[in-house]
Design a protein around this motif. Structure first.
Motif, mmCIF file in Angstrom:
data_model
loop_
_atom_site.group_PDB
_atom_site.id
_atom_site.type_symbol
_atom_site.label_atom_id
_atom_site.label_comp_id
_atom_site.label_asym_id
_atom_site.label_seq_id
_atom_site.Cartn_x
_atom_site.Cartn_y
_atom_site.Cartn_z
ATOM 1 N N ARG A 201 29.559 10.677 28.780
ATOM 2 C CA ARG A 201 29.676 11.859 27.932
ATOM 3 C C ARG A 201 30.373 11.533 26.617
ATOM 4 N NH1 ARG A 201 32.267 16.412 31.677
ATOM 5 N NH2 ARG A 201 32.106 17.592 29.708
ATOM 6 N N GLU A 202 30.085 12.357 25.602
ATOM 7 C CA GLU A 202 30.722 12.209 24.303
ATOM 8 C C GLU A 202 32.163 12.731 24.364
ATOM 9 O OE1 GLU A 202 29.475 10.762 21.619
ATOM 10 O OE2 GLU A 202 27.613 10.308 22.709
ATOM 11 N N ILE A 203 33.032 12.135 23.550
ATOM 12 C CA ILE A 203 34.444 12.506 23.556
ATOM 13 C C ILE A 203 34.633 13.985 23.235
ATOM 14 C CG2 ILE A 203 36.607 12.247 22.269
ATOM 15 C CD1 ILE A 203 36.113 9.262 22.203
ATOM 16 N N GLU A 204 33.957 14.467 22.203
ATOM 17 C CA GLU A 204 34.134 15.875 21.830
ATOM 18 C C GLU A 204 33.665 16.805 22.933
ATOM 19 O OE1 GLU A 204 33.172 19.094 18.262
ATOM 20 O OE2 GLU A 204 32.752 16.954 17.961
ATOM 21 N N ASP A 205 32.580 16.451 23.597
ATOM 22 C CA ASP A 205 32.076 17.272 24.698
ATOM 23 C C ASP A 205 33.111 17.367 25.812
ATOM 24 O OD1 ASP A 205 30.170 18.634 26.427
ATOM 25 O OD2 ASP A 205 29.956 16.712 27.464
ATOM 26 N N VAL A 206 33.723 16.231 26.166
ATOM 27 C CA VAL A 206 34.741 16.236 27.217
ATOM 28 C C VAL A 206 35.964 17.034 26.777
ATOM 29 C CG1 VAL A 206 36.335 14.797 28.551
ATOM 30 C CG2 VAL A 206 33.972 14.040 28.185
ATOM 31 N N ALA A 207 36.416 16.796 25.550
ATOM 32 C CA ALA A 207 37.601 17.497 25.051
ATOM 33 C C ALA A 207 37.395 19.008 25.067
ATOM 34 C CB ALA A 207 37.942 17.016 23.644
ATOM 35 N N ARG A 208 36.250 19.447 24.585
ATOM 36 C CA ARG A 208 35.992 20.894 24.531
ATOM 37 C C ARG A 208 35.817 21.493 25.929
ATOM 38 N NH1 ARG A 208 35.881 22.989 19.795
ATOM 39 N NH2 ARG A 208 35.408 21.773 17.913
ATOM 40 N N SER A 209 35.405 20.677 26.886
ATOM 41 C CA SER A 209 35.252 21.193 28.252
ATOM 42 C C SER A 209 36.603 21.547 28.874
ATOM 43 C CB SER A 209 34.525 20.171 29.127
ATOM 44 O OG SER A 209 35.353 19.059 29.428
ATOM 45 N N PHE A 210 37.685 20.967 28.351
ATOM 46 C CA PHE A 210 39.021 21.281 28.852
ATOM 47 C C PHE A 210 39.589 22.555 28.227
ATOM 48 C CE2 PHE A 210 39.375 16.595 29.839
ATOM 49 C CZ PHE A 210 39.517 16.753 31.210
ATOM 50 N N LEU A 211 39.050 22.969 27.088
ATOM 51 C CA LEU A 211 39.513 24.219 26.483
ATOM 52 C C LEU A 211 39.133 25.387 27.387
ATOM 53 C CD1 LEU A 211 38.489 23.583 22.766
ATOM 54 C CD2 LEU A 211 40.816 23.553 23.711
ATOM 55 N N SER A 212 40.060 26.288 27.567
ATOM 56 C CA SER A 212 39.835 27.402 28.487
ATOM 57 C C SER A 212 40.649 28.595 28.021
ATOM 58 C CB SER A 212 40.260 27.016 29.912
ATOM 59 O OG SER A 212 41.656 26.776 29.952
ATOM 60 N N LYS A 213 40.609 29.660 28.797
ATOM 61 C CA LYS A 213 41.433 30.827 28.477
ATOM 62 C C LYS A 213 42.903 30.441 28.429
ATOM 63 C CE LYS A 213 42.509 35.517 30.040
ATOM 64 N NZ LYS A 213 42.252 36.565 31.064
ATOM 65 N N ARG A 214 43.292 29.476 29.240
ATOM 66 C CA ARG A 214 44.674 29.046 29.308
ATOM 67 C C ARG A 214 44.976 27.903 28.333
ATOM 68 N NH1 ARG A 214 47.776 29.588 34.928
ATOM 69 N NH2 ARG A 214 49.898 29.216 34.202
ATOM 70 N N CYS A 215 44.053 26.960 28.219
ATOM 71 C CA CYS A 215 44.280 25.774 27.385
ATOM 72 C C CYS A 215 43.719 25.986 25.990
ATOM 73 C CB CYS A 215 43.621 24.544 28.013
ATOM 74 S SG CYS A 215 43.873 23.029 27.061
ATOM 75 N N GLY A 216 44.597 25.923 24.980
ATOM 76 C CA GLY A 216 44.165 26.168 23.612
ATOM 77 C C GLY A 216 44.162 24.956 22.719
ATOM 78 N N LEU A 217 44.590 23.798 23.248
ATOM 79 C CA LEU A 217 44.679 22.603 22.404
ATOM 80 C C LEU A 217 44.430 21.356 23.239
ATOM 81 C CD1 LEU A 217 45.424 21.280 19.644
ATOM 82 C CD2 LEU A 217 47.807 21.230 20.449
ATOM 83 N N VAL A 218 43.491 20.528 22.792
ATOM 84 C CA VAL A 218 43.220 19.232 23.413
ATOM 85 C C VAL A 218 43.269 18.183 22.317
ATOM 86 C CG1 VAL A 218 41.567 17.803 24.673
ATOM 87 C CG2 VAL A 218 41.789 20.233 25.232
ATOM 88 N N ILE A 219 44.104 17.178 22.501
ATOM 89 C CA ILE A 219 44.247 16.095 21.530
ATOM 90 C C ILE A 219 43.787 14.793 22.162
ATOM 91 C CG2 ILE A 219 45.884 14.718 20.170
ATOM 92 C CD1 ILE A 219 47.609 17.223 19.905
ATOM 93 N N VAL A 220 42.900 14.083 21.468
ATOM 94 C CA VAL A 220 42.409 12.788 21.926
ATOM 95 C C VAL A 220 42.927 11.712 20.979
ATOM 96 C CG1 VAL A 220 40.395 11.378 22.481
ATOM 97 C CG2 VAL A 220 40.331 13.850 22.887
#
Length: 314
Positions: A201-220
């Motif tokens: 999978r692409e990095i951005e795809d994985v990072a955005r998959s972690f964003l949720s109602k609870r999670c508002g920030l993912v840093i790679v």
């Protein structure tokens, strides 16, 4: 105060020893482990931190406890156990990145049970978890129970810090990272973590998959290519780094993590609402600060994390 949860161990670094020949190696032992380093890093950055882990009652465990005390890390959540101390053998790879071999079966930092779960003090503003403590039982189940009952007002931070040398099953890592991520407000992971977890999978795809109602920030983080942050409402925020001569990268990721939490605390944004409401300019400033801190560590031998004055001068 940030409560940092996870392993505490001794890193044994291979030291050059030309005179000894090929039949022997010389080691330098340094107290460490990713969560241990983050707790020490926060304290050195002048923010209050505590460590929740199992620490052996052997002489190595005594040394770990002494280091925490000397570094100003709160030890109220440390559990002393009749179990060995984990050892990690560390040697630099050809690119300067560390290579690890772990020895920790039934060790103290893997042996936390639900009976060891503390009543959290009101001064605990956030909880950070990461690395192999996410996948080794009973500690993994204990920490998952901790964040499940931590309440929605405390900031939950996660750094998977994948270590296949500890748990070779990628599926196990995927399951556990997903379980902990469901409670996280902020996730930091490296591009190497992404490739190990989801190689197709692409990095951005994985990072955005972690964003949720609870999670508002993912840093790679991307090593020499800087870091990229992803949010619900804004375009990705990319921050490059200034090229530098790297002595070694041991502890750089932990420094980056500690600096993120430090910045949020200094800006009085270390809450779920504070993280979810970050605008691009704030995210960029936070990552620049974290890069500066990590750069200091990269120019030192071993996980020698910076003090606040070191980062101010960087």
């Amino acid at each position: 105060m940030f409560l940092i949860c996870g392993e505490a161990l001794f890193d044994f670094f291979v030291e050059p020893d030309q005179a000894a020949g090929h039949a022997s190696m010389t080691f330098k032992a340094i107290a460490g482990g990713s969560p241990f380093n983050v707790a020490v890093g926060l304290s050195r950055l002048s923010r209050s931190s505590a460590l929740m882990t199992g620490v052996s009652d052997d002489f190595l465990g005594e040394k770990l406890f002494d280091v925490l005390t000397r570094e100003g890390v709160n030890t109220d959540y440390v559990v002393r156990l009749d179990a060995p101390t984990t050892l990690a053998m560390v040697a630099p790879g050809s690119d300067g990145s560390p290579r690890y071999a772990f020895y920790g079966e039934r060790a103290a930092d893997r042996s936390l049970t639900r009976a060891h779960l503390p009543v959290l003090s009101d001064e605990v503003e956030g909880i950070h978890l990461g690395s192999y403590s996410l996948v080794v039982d009973p500690t993994a189940d204990t920490l998952l129970d901790l964040v499940a009952h931590a309440g929605e007002q405390r900031l939950i931070s996660l750094d998977p810090n994948i270590r296949l040398a500890i748990e070779p099953s990628v599926e196990r890592w995927q399951q556990q990272v997903s379980a902990f991520a469901s409670y996280a407000n902020m996730i930091k992971l490296s591009d190497e973590d992404v490739h190990l977890l989801y190689p197709e999978r692409e990095i951005e795809d994985v990072a955005r998959s972690f964003l949720s109602k609870r999670c508002g920030l993912v840093i790679v983080t991307q090593g020499g290519d800087g870091a990229v942050a992803y949010t619900h409402d804004h375009a990705p925020v990319s921050v490059p780094i200034t090229p530098l001569d790297v002595v070694d990268a041991v502890g750089a990721g932990d420094t980056f993590q500690a600096a993120l939490l430090c910045w949020l605390s200094e800006q009085r944004l270390s809450t779920p609402a504070g993280v979810s409401g970050l605008v691009p300019e704030q995210i960029r400033a936070m990552m620049v600060f974290a890069h500066r801190a990590a750069a200091v560590t990269c120019q030192r031998r071993g996980p020698d994390l910076p003090h606040r004055s070191d980062v101010a001068d960087a």
